[in-house]
Design a protein around this motif. Structure first.
Motif, PDB file in Angstrom:
ATOM      1  N   LEU A 118       0.599  -1.155  -0.545  1.00  0.00           N
ATOM      2  CA  LEU A 118      -0.338  -0.142  -0.071  1.00  0.00           C
ATOM      3  C   LEU A 118       0.559   1.478  -0.225  1.00  0.00           C
ATOM      4  CD1 LEU A 118      -2.683  -1.329   2.826  1.00  0.00           C
ATOM      5  CD2 LEU A 118      -3.140  -0.676   0.323  1.00  0.00           C
ATOM      6  N   LEU A 119       1.899   0.839   0.509  1.00  0.00           N
ATOM      7  CA  LEU A 119       2.962   2.270   0.591  1.00  0.00           C
ATOM      8  C   LEU A 119       3.277   2.195  -0.449  1.00  0.00           C
ATOM      9  CD1 LEU A 119       5.069   1.963   4.167  1.00  0.00           C
ATOM     10  CD2 LEU A 119       3.362   4.069   3.304  1.00  0.00           C
ATOM     11  N   ASP A 120       3.321   1.731  -1.032  1.00  0.00           N
ATOM     12  CA  ASP A 120       4.365   1.228  -2.747  1.00  0.00           C
ATOM     13  C   ASP A 120       3.168   2.308  -3.967  1.00  0.00           C
ATOM     14  OD1 ASP A 120       6.781   0.218  -1.748  1.00  0.00           O
ATOM     15  OD2 ASP A 120       6.513  -1.565  -2.665  1.00  0.00           O
ATOM     16  N   VAL A 121       2.413   1.734  -3.797  1.00  0.00           N
ATOM     17  CA  VAL A 121       1.255   2.302  -4.421  1.00  0.00           C
ATOM     18  C   VAL A 121       0.790   3.437  -4.425  1.00  0.00           C
ATOM     19  CG1 VAL A 121      -1.642   2.490  -5.122  1.00  0.00           C
ATOM     20  CG2 VAL A 121       0.180  -0.275  -4.559  1.00  0.00           C
ATOM     21  N   ALA A 122       0.898   4.584  -2.693  1.00  0.00           N
ATOM     22  CA  ALA A 122       0.679   5.950  -2.239  1.00  0.00           C
ATOM     23  C   ALA A 122       1.507   6.581  -2.956  1.00  0.00           C
ATOM     24  CB  ALA A 122       0.439   5.970  -0.930  1.00  0.00           C
ATOM     25  N   ARG A 123       2.831   5.874  -3.050  1.00  0.00           N
ATOM     26  CA  ARG A 123       3.904   6.916  -3.373  1.00  0.00           C
ATOM     27  C   ARG A 123       4.222   7.141  -5.025  1.00  0.00           C
ATOM     28  NH1 ARG A 123       8.053   3.997   1.071  1.00  0.00           N
ATOM     29  NH2 ARG A 123       7.368   5.727   2.691  1.00  0.00           N
ATOM     30  N   HIS A 124       3.912   5.903  -5.937  1.00  0.00           N
ATOM     31  CA  HIS A 124       4.419   6.190  -7.161  1.00  0.00           C
ATOM     32  C   HIS A 124       3.154   5.689  -7.993  1.00  0.00           C
ATOM     33  CE1 HIS A 124       8.550   5.026  -5.594  1.00  0.00           C
ATOM     34  NE2 HIS A 124       7.480   4.282  -4.649  1.00  0.00           N
ATOM     35  N   GLU A 125       1.733   5.469  -7.305  1.00  0.00           N
ATOM     36  CA  GLU A 125       0.304   4.426  -8.305  1.00  0.00           C
ATOM     37  C   GLU A 125       0.252   6.242  -9.391  1.00  0.00           C
ATOM     38  OE1 GLU A 125      -2.354   4.236 -10.751  1.00  0.00           O
ATOM     39  OE2 GLU A 125      -1.176   2.532  -9.503  1.00  0.00           O
ATOM     40  N   PRO A 126       0.394   6.692 -10.642  1.00  0.00           N
ATOM     41  CA  PRO A 126      -0.258   7.832 -10.826  1.00  0.00           C
ATOM     42  C   PRO A 126      -1.308   7.824 -10.646  1.00  0.00           C
ATOM     43  CG  PRO A 126      -0.014   6.279 -12.636  1.00  0.00           C
ATOM     44  CD  PRO A 126       0.115   6.013 -11.114  1.00  0.00           C
ATOM     45  N   ASN A 127      -2.805   7.398 -10.842  1.00  0.00           N
ATOM     46  CA  ASN A 127      -3.980   7.438 -10.226  1.00  0.00           C
ATOM     47  C   ASN A 127      -4.239   8.158  -9.417  1.00  0.00           C
ATOM     48  OD1 ASN A 127      -6.902   6.535 -10.338  1.00  0.00           O
ATOM     49  ND2 ASN A 127      -6.877   5.913 -12.395  1.00  0.00           N
ATOM     50  N   PRO A 128      -4.808   9.024  -8.681  1.00  0.00           N
ATOM     51  CA  PRO A 128      -4.649   9.587  -7.530  1.00  0.00           C
ATOM     52  C   PRO A 128      -6.420   8.626  -6.748  1.00  0.00           C
ATOM     53  CG  PRO A 128      -6.242  11.329  -9.388  1.00  0.00           C
ATOM     54  CD  PRO A 128      -5.164   9.788  -9.867  1.00  0.00           C
ATOM     55  N   ALA A 129      -7.191   7.703  -7.552  1.00  0.00           N
ATOM     56  CA  ALA A 129      -8.434   7.583  -7.023  1.00  0.00           C
ATOM     57  C   ALA A 129      -7.680   6.151  -6.573  1.00  0.00           C
ATOM     58  CB  ALA A 129      -9.415   7.287  -8.140  1.00  0.00           C
ATOM     59  N   ILE A 130      -6.540   5.320  -7.475  1.00  0.00           N
ATOM     60  CA  ILE A 130      -6.194   4.301  -6.264  1.00  0.00           C
ATOM     61  C   ILE A 130      -4.689   4.888  -5.272  1.00  0.00           C
ATOM     62  CG2 ILE A 130      -4.826   1.693  -7.711  1.00  0.00           C
ATOM     63  CD1 ILE A 130      -5.444   2.512  -9.746  1.00  0.00           C
ATOM     64  N   ALA A 131      -4.147   5.801  -5.734  1.00  0.00           N
ATOM     65  CA  ALA A 131      -3.127   5.842  -4.362  1.00  0.00           C
ATOM     66  C   ALA A 131      -4.475   6.559  -3.318  1.00  0.00           C
ATOM     67  CB  ALA A 131      -2.879   7.165  -5.070  1.00  0.00           C
ATOM     68  N   SER A 132      -5.330   7.200  -3.462  1.00  0.00           N
ATOM     69  CA  SER A 132      -5.826   7.219  -2.568  1.00  0.00           C
ATOM     70  C   SER A 132      -7.332   5.888  -2.156  1.00  0.00           C
ATOM     71  CB  SER A 132      -7.814   8.186  -3.139  1.00  0.00           C
ATOM     72  OG  SER A 132      -7.472   9.254  -3.870  1.00  0.00           O
ATOM     73  N   ALA A 133      -7.354   5.607  -2.051  1.00  0.00           N
ATOM     74  CA  ALA A 133      -7.500   3.426  -1.525  1.00  0.00           C
ATOM     75  C   ALA A 133      -6.451   3.661  -1.143  1.00  0.00           C
ATOM     76  CB  ALA A 133      -8.116   2.308  -2.867  1.00  0.00           C
ATOM     77  N   ALA A 134      -5.100   3.296  -2.039  1.00  0.00           N
ATOM     78  CA  ALA A 134      -4.439   3.020  -0.700  1.00  0.00           C
ATOM     79  C   ALA A 134      -4.004   3.689   0.211  1.00  0.00           C
ATOM     80  CB  ALA A 134      -2.979   3.161  -1.491  1.00  0.00           C
ATOM     81  N   LEU A 135      -3.728   4.708   0.700  1.00  0.00           N
ATOM     82  CA  LEU A 135      -3.821   6.364   1.899  1.00  0.00           C
ATOM     83  C   LEU A 135      -5.201   5.937   2.605  1.00  0.00           C
ATOM     84  CD1 LEU A 135      -3.077   9.059  -0.199  1.00  0.00           C
ATOM     85  CD2 LEU A 135      -1.523   8.142   1.474  1.00  0.00           C
ATOM     86  N   SER A 136      -6.546   5.621   2.864  1.00  0.00           N
ATOM     87  CA  SER A 136      -7.165   5.368   3.037  1.00  0.00           C
ATOM     88  C   SER A 136      -7.144   3.544   3.731  1.00  0.00           C
ATOM     89  CB  SER A 136      -8.185   5.176   2.554  1.00  0.00           C
ATOM     90  OG  SER A 136      -9.019   6.286   1.166  1.00  0.00           O
ATOM     91  N   ALA A 137      -6.893   2.461   3.202  1.00  0.00           N
ATOM     92  CA  ALA A 137      -6.400   1.800   3.601  1.00  0.00           C
ATOM     93  C   ALA A 137      -5.305   1.680   4.712  1.00  0.00           C
ATOM     94  CB  ALA A 137      -6.253   0.560   3.119  1.00  0.00           C
ATOM     95  N   LEU A 138      -4.118   2.401   4.876  1.00  0.00           N
ATOM     96  CA  LEU A 138      -3.154   2.472   5.753  1.00  0.00           C
ATOM     97  C   LEU A 138      -3.514   3.145   7.084  1.00  0.00           C
ATOM     98  CD1 LEU A 138      -0.327   4.319   3.258  1.00  0.00           C
ATOM     99  CD2 LEU A 138      -0.362   1.699   3.925  1.00  0.00           C
ATOM    100  N   GLY A 139      -4.962   3.372   7.512  1.00  0.00           N
ATOM    101  CA  GLY A 139      -5.341   4.706   8.361  1.00  0.00           C
ATOM    102  C   GLY A 139      -4.611   2.957   9.460  1.00  0.00           C
ATOM    103  N   LYS A 140      -5.184   1.865   9.212  1.00  0.00           N
ATOM    104  CA  LYS A 140      -5.088   0.921  10.385  1.00  0.00           C
ATOM    105  C   LYS A 140      -3.190   0.590  10.939  1.00  0.00           C
ATOM    106  CE  LYS A 140      -6.833  -2.888   7.910  1.00  0.00           C
ATOM    107  NZ  LYS A 140      -6.663  -1.861   6.381  1.00  0.00           N
ATOM    108  N   TYR A 141      -2.768   0.944  10.268  1.00  0.00           N
ATOM    109  CA  TYR A 141      -1.133   0.993  10.790  1.00  0.00           C
ATOM    110  C   TYR A 141      -0.764   1.305  10.919  1.00  0.00           C
ATOM    111  CZ  TYR A 141      -1.655  -3.196   7.192  1.00  0.00           C
ATOM    112  OH  TYR A 141      -2.157  -3.933   6.385  1.00  0.00           O
ATOM    113  N   HIS A 142       0.417   2.620  12.800  1.00  0.00           N
ATOM    114  CA  HIS A 142       0.762   2.902  12.919  1.00  0.00           C
ATOM    115  C   HIS A 142       2.090   3.347  13.155  1.00  0.00           C
ATOM    116  CE1 HIS A 142      -3.395   2.211  14.455  1.00  0.00           C
ATOM    117  NE2 HIS A 142      -3.112   3.557  15.383  1.00  0.00           N
TER     118      HIS A 142
END
Length: 301
Positions: free
Chosen positions: A69-93
């Motif tokens: 998910l971190l890789d997708v958030a950093r490198h995915e060019p499509n904002p909708a897909i990168a946003s999905a990765a960012l939203s899913a990262l909320g469970k990690y601290h």
């Protein structure tokens, strides 16, 4: 094997909907093999399938999923897909995750999808240390966010600041939206005041709950006031209950005053009968004198 068959469909089927269905089936299996199949199938030419794969990976909780998910958030060019990765990262601290989320707060994308996804994830993390950078971004970029999403962000910053030293600053920021003409945003700010739990907001919420002309806003204020009273640790339970009863009593009195005003305005004016009574009283002596004079003049034949 089922996992292998689903992986082959996910990677090779020519119809995107079939590939999406295969990814969702692997997610429901929730096994190590299913996760690996999803992980190995991230490279998808169709953005719709790529989004589904990322969302399915986000349903797993494991170090490999976090890194993907971190890789997708950093490198995915499509904002909708990168946003999905960012939203899913909320469970990690982990600090690495939090840093990516904070950086994404200042990112620019269509309708600020990335920043709003980062706001949501920071809210899931519930780390008070994230309140300051989030508040700064909202203060600087509030005009860039759609009203509905801005309202959600207000509640997140209030949640992160609850019980913290930053409460007064956040309270003042929220109060700036209480008189906005946009009703949903106004309601969100009032709701956030309850979430914040600052006792100094009590008077404002009581006023809005009792006197606001918009019934929806008044209802939100009543709910926020209830939440605030439950969160205030320094106020005894009995006093909080008394304050609640007092608020209800004030509302009842206001309704009674309005009903009385309507009744009085609909009644016809009363005739003044004082002059007529006075005339009757003044005639009484004349009548008595007439009867007395008649009796004295009467003679017996």
């Amino acid at each position: 094997e089922v996992v292998q068959a689903l992986q082959e469909s996910l990677q090779q089927d020519t119809f995107y909907a079939v590939r999406q269905a295969a990814a969702q089936a692997l997610r429901r299996m929730a096994t190590d093999e299913a996760f690996q199949a999803l992980h190995d199938s991230r490279q998808q030419s169709d953005a719709r399938v790529r989004l589904t794969v990322v969302e399915c990976l986000g349903r797993f909780y494991r170090p490999e999923a976090r890194q993907t998910l971190l890789d997708v958030a950093r490198h995915e060019p499509n904002p909708a897909i990168a946003s999905a990765a960012l939203s899913a990262l909320g469970k990690y601290h982990q600090a690495e995750v939090t840093n990516v989320l904070k950086q994404s707060l200042r990112s620019e994308s269509f309708r600020n999808e990335l920043a709003l996804a980062a706001v949501s994830a920071l809210g899931d993390q519930a780390d008070p240390q994230s309140a300051r950078p989030l508040l700064q971004v909202l203060q600087e970029r509030q005009a860039e966010f759609p009203h509905r999403e801005l309202g959600r962000a207000l509640n997140v910053v209030a949640k992160l600041s609850c019980g913290e030293e930053r409460q007064p600053e956040v309270r003042d920021f929220l109060l700036g939206f209480v008189e906005t003409p946009n009703s949903p945003l106004r309601s969100a700010a009032i709701r956030a005041l309850g979430t914040l739990g600052d006792p100094t907001s009590t008077a404002v919420l009581e006023t809005l709950a009792a006197e606001d002309r918009d019934d929806r806003v008044a209802s939100v204020a009543q709910s926020a006031l209830k939440v605030l009273q439950e969160k205030t640790p320094l106020v005894p339970k009995e006093l909080a209950e008394m304050r609640k009863l007092l608020t209800e009593l004030e509302k009842s009195q206001q309704k009674l005053r309005e009903q009385l005003d309507r009744i009085q305005s609909s009644r016809p004016p009363e005739e003044d009968s004082s002059d007529e009574d006075s005339d009757k009283e003044s005639d009484e002596p004349d009548k008595r004198l007439t009867r007395t004079a008649g009796q004295k003049g009467d003679t017996t034949p």
